[in-house]
Design a protein around this motif. Structure first.
Motif, short mmCIF file in Angstrom:
data_model
loop_
_atom_site.label_atom_id
_atom_site.label_comp_id
_atom_site.label_asym_id
_atom_site.label_seq_id
_atom_site.Cartn_x
_atom_site.Cartn_y
_atom_site.Cartn_z
N ALA A 89 25.52 59.48 100.11
CA ALA A 89 25.32 59.46 98.66
C ALA A 89 25.63 58.08 98.09
O ALA A 89 24.89 57.55 97.25
CB ALA A 89 26.17 60.54 97.99
N LYS A 90 26.73 57.46 98.55
CA LYS A 90 27.10 56.13 98.05
C LYS A 90 26.10 55.08 98.51
O LYS A 90 25.71 54.20 97.74
CB LYS A 90 28.51 55.75 98.52
N VAL A 91 25.62 55.19 99.75
CA VAL A 91 24.61 54.26 100.24
C VAL A 91 23.35 54.35 99.38
O VAL A 91 22.79 53.33 98.97
CB VAL A 91 24.31 54.52 101.74
N ALA A 92 22.90 55.56 99.08
CA ALA A 92 21.70 55.73 98.24
C ALA A 92 21.91 55.12 96.86
O ALA A 92 21.02 54.44 96.32
CB ALA A 92 21.36 57.21 98.14
N GLU A 93 23.09 55.33 96.28
CA GLU A 93 23.40 54.76 94.96
C GLU A 93 23.35 53.23 95.01
O GLU A 93 22.78 52.59 94.11
CB GLU A 93 24.80 55.21 94.53
N LEU A 94 23.89 52.65 96.06
CA LEU A 94 23.95 51.20 96.16
C LEU A 94 22.60 50.58 96.49
O LEU A 94 22.29 49.48 96.04
CB LEU A 94 25.02 50.78 97.16
N VAL A 95 21.76 51.29 97.24
CA VAL A 95 20.39 50.82 97.47
C VAL A 95 19.64 50.77 96.14
O VAL A 95 18.95 49.80 95.83
CB VAL A 95 19.67 51.70 98.51
N THR A 96 19.82 51.78 95.32
CA THR A 96 19.20 51.80 93.99
C THR A 96 19.69 50.63 93.14
O THR A 96 18.94 50.06 92.36
CB THR A 96 19.49 53.14 93.28
N ALA A 97 20.96 50.23 93.33
CA ALA A 97 21.54 49.13 92.57
C ALA A 97 21.19 47.75 93.14
O ALA A 97 21.58 46.74 92.56
CB ALA A 97 23.06 49.29 92.50
N GLY A 98 20.48 47.71 94.27
CA GLY A 98 20.02 46.42 94.81
C GLY A 98 20.52 46.06 96.19
O GLY A 98 20.19 44.99 96.70
N ALA A 99 21.31 46.90 96.82
CA ALA A 99 21.81 46.63 98.17
C ALA A 99 20.76 47.01 99.22
O ALA A 99 19.80 47.71 98.92
CB ALA A 99 23.10 47.41 98.44
N THR A 100 20.99 46.56 100.44
CA THR A 100 20.13 46.89 101.57
C THR A 100 20.99 47.52 102.66
O THR A 100 22.02 46.96 103.04
CB THR A 100 19.48 45.61 102.14
N ASP A 118 24.81 43.15 100.04
CA ASP A 118 24.71 43.19 98.59
C ASP A 118 23.48 42.40 98.15
O ASP A 118 22.78 41.83 99.01
CB ASP A 118 26.02 42.74 97.93
N PRO A 119 23.16 42.34 96.87
CA PRO A 119 21.94 41.65 96.44
C PRO A 119 21.85 40.17 96.80
O PRO A 119 20.77 39.61 96.81
CB PRO A 119 21.95 41.84 94.92
#
Length: 127
Positions: A89-100, A118-119
């Motif tokens: 869930a946290k990985v999905a949230e952070l991908v949406t925020a610009g992480a890979t 991170d971005p």
């Protein structure tokens, strides 16, 4: 008593990367910090260290030697099925925020952590 400290980070776009890490860590922009070439985020509960980001002209050229591990489930012992759900869930949230998401690492048959960027390409883990 422990020494108070701030994590200082170089950045190409300090405001963008500060906004990302505020989402990742549940931090907020530091009140009163207004600098076009810098940004600072703080723990709203005043427990964790401040993190500052300063614009630098050079880009990232190598793997970072120190990185942040985001522990979504706190300290062990964990229910491994719930732990994996929290990580994903946290990985999905952070991908949406610009992480890979880069790769998944397992501890035996269970997901241990996900390596991410991170971005601005800085490596970190979600565990």
């Amino acid at each position: 008593m422990a020494t108070h400290w701030t994590l200082g980070c170089d950045a190409a776009d300090p405001h963008r990367i500060a906004a990302f890490w505020a989402i990742a860590l549940g931090y907020v922009a530091e009140p009163g910090y207004d600098d076009p070439d810098g940004a600072s985020i703080i723990d709203p509960d005043g427990v964790g260290p401040a993190i500052g980001f300063l614009r630098v002209p050079e880009g990232k050229t190598a793997k970072n030697r120190m990185h942040i591990d985001i522990r979504v489930a706190g300290e062990p012992p964990w229910n491994m099925a719930e732990h994996e759900q929290l990580i994903r869930a946290k990985v999905a949230e952070l991908v949406t925020a610009g992480a890979t998401a880069v790769r998944e690492e397992s501890y035996g048959e269970h997901l241990g952590h996900v390596v991410m960027l991170d971005p601005e390409g800085n490596e970190f883990d979600v565990a």
